[in-house]
Design a protein around this motif. Structure first.
Motif, PDB file in Angstrom:
ATOM      1  N   HIS A 221       0.815  -1.216   0.000  1.00 53.25           N
ATOM      2  CA  HIS A 221       0.000   0.000   0.000  1.00 53.25           C
ATOM      3  C   HIS A 221       0.849   1.267   0.000  1.00 53.25           C
ATOM      4  O   HIS A 221       0.531   2.268   0.651  1.00 53.25           O
ATOM      5  N   ASN A 222       1.936   1.230  -0.727  1.00 54.57           N
ATOM      6  CA  ASN A 222       2.758   2.418  -1.014  1.00 54.57           C
ATOM      7  C   ASN A 222       3.207   3.173   0.240  1.00 54.57           C
ATOM      8  O   ASN A 222       3.071   4.392   0.340  1.00 54.57           O
ATOM      9  N   GLY A 223       3.749   2.446   1.195  1.00 58.56           N
ATOM     10  CA  GLY A 223       4.333   3.101   2.370  1.00 58.56           C
ATOM     11  C   GLY A 223       3.387   3.369   3.516  1.00 58.56           C
ATOM     12  O   GLY A 223       3.813   3.890   4.546  1.00 58.56           O
ATOM     13  N   VAL A 224       2.102   3.033   3.375  1.00 64.32           N
ATOM     14  CA  VAL A 224       1.151   3.215   4.482  1.00 64.32           C
ATOM     15  C   VAL A 224       1.443   2.161   5.543  1.00 64.32           C
ATOM     16  O   VAL A 224       1.473   0.967   5.255  1.00 64.32           O
ATOM     17  N   ARG A 225       1.682   2.607   6.770  1.00 59.44           N
ATOM     18  CA  ARG A 225       2.044   1.691   7.843  1.00 59.44           C
ATOM     19  C   ARG A 225       0.815   1.183   8.587  1.00 59.44           C
ATOM     20  O   ARG A 225      -0.146   1.920   8.793  1.00 59.44           O
ATOM     21  N   LEU A 226       0.893  -0.072   8.984  1.00 56.88           N
ATOM     22  CA  LEU A 226      -0.201  -0.686   9.727  1.00 56.88           C
ATOM     23  C   LEU A 226       0.015  -0.451  11.214  1.00 56.88           C
ATOM     24  O   LEU A 226       0.979  -0.944  11.803  1.00 56.88           O
ATOM     25  N   ILE A 289      -8.055   4.087   6.686  1.00 52.95           N
ATOM     26  CA  ILE A 289      -7.980   4.669   8.026  1.00 52.95           C
ATOM     27  C   ILE A 289      -6.552   5.073   8.367  1.00 52.95           C
ATOM     28  O   ILE A 289      -6.293   6.191   8.818  1.00 52.95           O
ATOM     29  N   GLU A 290      -5.598   4.160   8.138  1.00 53.75           N
ATOM     30  CA  GLU A 290      -4.199   4.453   8.474  1.00 53.75           C
ATOM     31  C   GLU A 290      -3.662   5.618   7.645  1.00 53.75           C
ATOM     32  O   GLU A 290      -2.949   6.485   8.159  1.00 53.75           O
TER      33      GLU A 290
END
Length: 399
Positions: A221-226, A289-290
């Protein structure tokens, strides 16, 4: 031709604002879209740019003045060029035209000291180019624009340094935003029958799931952190659907039930606590959301959260755990009737199936308005969130 620089058009919920900082002074050159002044309202700080190239001719509202929507703040002379200093002025020693202050062992021009404080710069790390090594305003501007310059420190962090034996005090005006925060918090306690119920959640299932997929999630997801917040938002969304009273608000003698879940996420910024709102959380996945929360955090640090981001909201989540809080009682965000408080994840011995084991536990706190929500519903709401987090597959399966 002189162009009027006016305050922005404030929304209906904002009556007035205060002039926070002028970035330009009369006689200085300005460029199109360059920020001239910041207006602080009770919700956000608004930046006012120059619409044209020219010179700032005059200022009509000084720092600290109260202004209303569309009020004239200054005049900019379009197309003009700032006057160059005469040879005598250019060669004159800085100390002859500007006062000098001593900050420790440093010699600093007053304007330089003020600008450094606004920019959050350490004067000891700025090389002075003035007479005798005096730090000038130009030195501070140069340091602030350097590529390696660090982000501005929190303006609210007032430091009072005293020599041993001295008893000094420093009085600073409370910002408009801080005044509003204080007023709303007191109002919430005075007008609502506020109670708080507590529970604890075993975070091991969520932590193992996050550990297993966080790298793949970020790559996919292109750098989106969970993070953990998305799980809490999804769990709260499901619980709000099951307990509509918790998602409602009180308007006078009326109860307003909301057929949607708009969840505010408390964000700590340099200027105070802000609560931007995630809209239609039922239709958002963990990625949405993140990514939205990360954007809120970034814009909050940069002072770019807009008034529209803060409007509305049917429920709020606040996370004191990021600062180390083990237990707290969150205060309602009127006119909402409930707020969920997250806390620090702490390893504790717990009994599971007759065995004492060590688990990463988190205390949860739900503050609610007893005028609207019965204790039974509040407890069951919090238990629902606990159950969903301890079995996160139920969030995805909607069971």
């Amino acid at each position: 031709m002189a162009i009027e620089i006016k305050a922005p058009t404030f929304p209906e919920s904002v009556a007035e604002g205060s002039v926070a900082t002028w970035h330009k002074q009369p006689g200085e050159a300005v460029t199109r879209d360059e920020i001239l002044v910041e207006i602080e309202t009770d919700k956000v700080v608004l930046e006012v740019p120059s619409p044209v190239d020219g010179v700032l001719e005059s200022i009509a509202a000084a720092e600290g003045d109260t202004v209303t929507s569309e009020q004239v703040l200054a005049l900019v002379k379009e197309g003009a060029v700032a006057a160059a200093p005469t040879p005598a002025e250019a060669n004159a020693p800085a100390a002859a035209t500007e006062e000098v202050e001593l900050v420790g062992d440093l010699r600093v021009a007053p304007a330089a000291r003020k600008l450094a404080a606004e920019k959050g710069l350490d004067l000891a790390k700025i090389a002075g180019s003035g007479k005798g090594g005096m730090i000038t305003k130009e030195d501070v501007v140069k340091a602030a624009s350097a590529p390696a310059a660090k982000p501005a420190a929190a303006p609210a962090a007032v430091q009072v340094t005293a020599a041993p034996g001295e008893r000094i005090e420093k009085r600073v005006p409370m910002s408009r935003m801080r005044q509003t925060i204080a007023k709303r918090l007191v109002q919430a306690q005075q007008t609502a029958a506020m109670l708080t119920t507590y529970n604890e959640v075993d975070m091991k299932p969520v932590m193992e799931l996050r550990k297993q997929y966080k790298d793949l999630f970020e790559k996919r997801h292109n750098g989106v952190r969970l993070g953990f917040m998305s799980f809490f938002v999804k769990a709260a969304t499901e619980a709000l659907k099951r307990f509509p009273d918790v998602n409602a608000s009180i308007d006078g003698n009326d109860i307003v039930y909301h057929g949607y879940q708009d969840i505010g996420v408390a964000v700590s910024t340099d200027r105070g606590l802000m609560v931007p709102v995630l809209r239609d959380c039922d239709s958002m996945n963990l990625v949405d959301i993140e990514a939205t929360i990360a954007d809120f955090g970034k814009r909050g640090r940069e002072g770019k959260i807009g008034i529209d981001d803060l409007q509305g909201g049917t429920f709020t989540i606040t996370n004191g755990g990021v600062f180390g809080s083990l237990m707290s009682t969150p205060i309602l965000n009127p006119p909402q009737t409930a707020i969920l408080g997250m806390h620090k994840i702490q390893e504790r011995p717990v009994a599971i199936n007759g065995q004492v084991v060590i688990r990463p536990m988190m205390y949860l706190a739900l503050s609610y308005d007893h005028r609207m929500i019965d204790g039974k519903d509040a407890v069951q709401f919090l238990v629902t969130i606990k159950e969903l987090l301890e079995d996160p597959a139920r969030i995805l399966l909607d069971v």
